[in-house]
Design a protein around this motif. Structure first.
Motif, PDB file in Angstrom:
ATOM      1  N   ARG A  33       1.955  -0.541 -10.359  1.00 53.45           N
ATOM      2  CA  ARG A  33       3.273  -1.439 -10.738  1.00 53.45           C
ATOM      3  C   ARG A  33       2.944  -2.787 -10.335  1.00 53.45           C
ATOM      4  O   ARG A  33       2.188  -3.119  -9.562  1.00 53.45           O
ATOM      5  CB  ARG A  33       4.101  -0.756  -9.603  1.00 53.45           C
ATOM      6  N   MET A  34       3.399  -3.718 -11.116  1.00 59.87           N
ATOM      7  CA  MET A  34       3.147  -5.274 -11.077  1.00 59.87           C
ATOM      8  C   MET A  34       4.061  -6.028 -11.319  1.00 59.87           C
ATOM      9  O   MET A  34       4.890  -5.452 -12.162  1.00 59.87           O
ATOM     10  CB  MET A  34       1.862  -5.545 -11.747  1.00 59.87           C
ATOM     11  N   ASN A  35       4.305  -7.201 -10.751  1.00 59.14           N
ATOM     12  CA  ASN A  35       5.269  -8.081 -11.190  1.00 59.14           C
ATOM     13  C   ASN A  35       4.962  -8.579 -12.322  1.00 59.14           C
ATOM     14  O   ASN A  35       3.717  -8.614 -13.303  1.00 59.14           O
ATOM     15  CB  ASN A  35       5.170  -9.222 -10.095  1.00 59.14           C
ATOM     16  N   ALA A  36       6.113  -9.105 -13.205  1.00 61.25           N
ATOM     17  CA  ALA A  36       5.836  -9.743 -14.462  1.00 61.25           C
ATOM     18  C   ALA A  36       4.618 -10.912 -14.403  1.00 61.25           C
ATOM     19  O   ALA A  36       4.873 -11.741 -13.585  1.00 61.25           O
ATOM     20  CB  ALA A  36       7.178 -10.277 -14.878  1.00 61.25           C
ATOM     21  N   GLY A  37       3.922 -10.927 -15.553  1.00 61.78           N
ATOM     22  CA  GLY A  37       2.753 -11.863 -15.411  1.00 61.78           C
ATOM     23  C   GLY A  37       1.580 -11.732 -14.797  1.00 61.78           C
ATOM     24  O   GLY A  37       0.707 -12.297 -14.545  1.00 61.78           O
ATOM     25  N   GLN A  49     -14.137  -2.402 -16.794  1.00 60.18           N
ATOM     26  CA  GLN A  49     -12.675  -2.773 -16.157  1.00 60.18           C
ATOM     27  C   GLN A  49     -11.681  -2.195 -17.077  1.00 60.18           C
ATOM     28  O   GLN A  49     -11.629  -2.608 -18.177  1.00 60.18           O
ATOM     29  CB  GLN A  49     -12.659  -4.146 -15.968  1.00 60.18           C
ATOM     30  N   VAL A  50     -10.750  -1.707 -16.315  1.00 59.70           N
ATOM     31  CA  VAL A  50      -9.657  -1.107 -16.869  1.00 59.70           C
ATOM     32  C   VAL A  50      -8.447  -2.157 -16.454  1.00 59.70           C
ATOM     33  O   VAL A  50      -8.390  -2.339 -15.589  1.00 59.70           O
ATOM     34  CB  VAL A  50      -9.109   0.333 -16.455  1.00 59.70           C
ATOM     35  N   GLU A  51      -7.788  -2.757 -17.473  1.00 62.24           N
ATOM     36  CA  GLU A  51      -6.888  -3.731 -17.097  1.00 62.24           C
ATOM     37  C   GLU A  51      -5.563  -3.254 -16.621  1.00 62.24           C
ATOM     38  O   GLU A  51      -5.047  -2.247 -17.033  1.00 62.24           O
ATOM     39  CB  GLU A  51      -6.698  -4.712 -18.474  1.00 62.24           C
ATOM     40  N   ILE A  52      -4.901  -3.927 -15.715  1.00 62.85           N
ATOM     41  CA  ILE A  52      -3.492  -3.837 -15.215  1.00 62.85           C
ATOM     42  C   ILE A  52      -2.865  -5.122 -15.538  1.00 62.85           C
ATOM     43  O   ILE A  52      -3.303  -6.050 -14.828  1.00 62.85           O
ATOM     44  CB  ILE A  52      -3.549  -3.412 -13.888  1.00 62.85           C
ATOM     45  N   ARG A  53      -2.392  -5.351 -16.553  1.00 60.61           N
ATOM     46  CA  ARG A  53      -2.014  -6.804 -17.047  1.00 60.61           C
ATOM     47  C   ARG A  53      -0.778  -6.694 -17.884  1.00 60.61           C
ATOM     48  O   ARG A  53      -0.390  -5.839 -18.691  1.00 60.61           O
ATOM     49  CB  ARG A  53      -3.152  -7.361 -17.700  1.00 60.61           C
ATOM     50  N   ASP A  54      -0.183  -7.989 -17.763  1.00 58.77           N
ATOM     51  CA  ASP A  54       1.041  -8.065 -18.556  1.00 58.77           C
ATOM     52  C   ASP A  54       0.744  -9.132 -19.557  1.00 58.77           C
ATOM     53  O   ASP A  54       1.290 -10.469 -19.381  1.00 58.77           O
ATOM     54  CB  ASP A  54       2.141  -8.714 -17.588  1.00 58.77           C
TER      55      ASP A  54
END
Length: 85
Positions: A33-37, A49-54
């Motif tokens: 879970r991550m914040n917007a942006g 690398q597997v991205e965790i990205r908005d």
């Protein structure tokens, strides 16, 4: 990094988390879970690398080949998990 009620939680700033162990073949599954942006990732084997990205151009689950002189998208759709063997 800290564990709260069984969940590994970042402290809000940049920081890497490493394992002291060396692994050969593995299957990694993560719920994130991550914040917007947000912009993060799970790096493995010093090459991928597997991205965790908005970001619609490189969304969460995209697999990148990374190195000193390049970052090359390999897959642009989320995989079910990562299996390295």
């Amino acid at each position: 990094w800290r564990v709260e009620r069984g969940v590994l939680t970042g402290s809000g700033g940049p920081g890497d988390l490493f394992s002291k162990k060396t692994y050969e073949d593995f299957h990694l599954r993560a719920e994130v879970r991550m914040n917007a942006g947000g912009n993060s990732g799970i790096a493995f084997r010093g090459k991928f690398q597997v991205e965790i990205r908005d970001d619609p151009l490189c969304p969460t689950g995209s697999l990148l080949e990374v190195g000193p002189a390049k970052t090359t998208p390999l897959v642009r759709y989320p995989p079910a998990g990562v299996r390295a063997g």
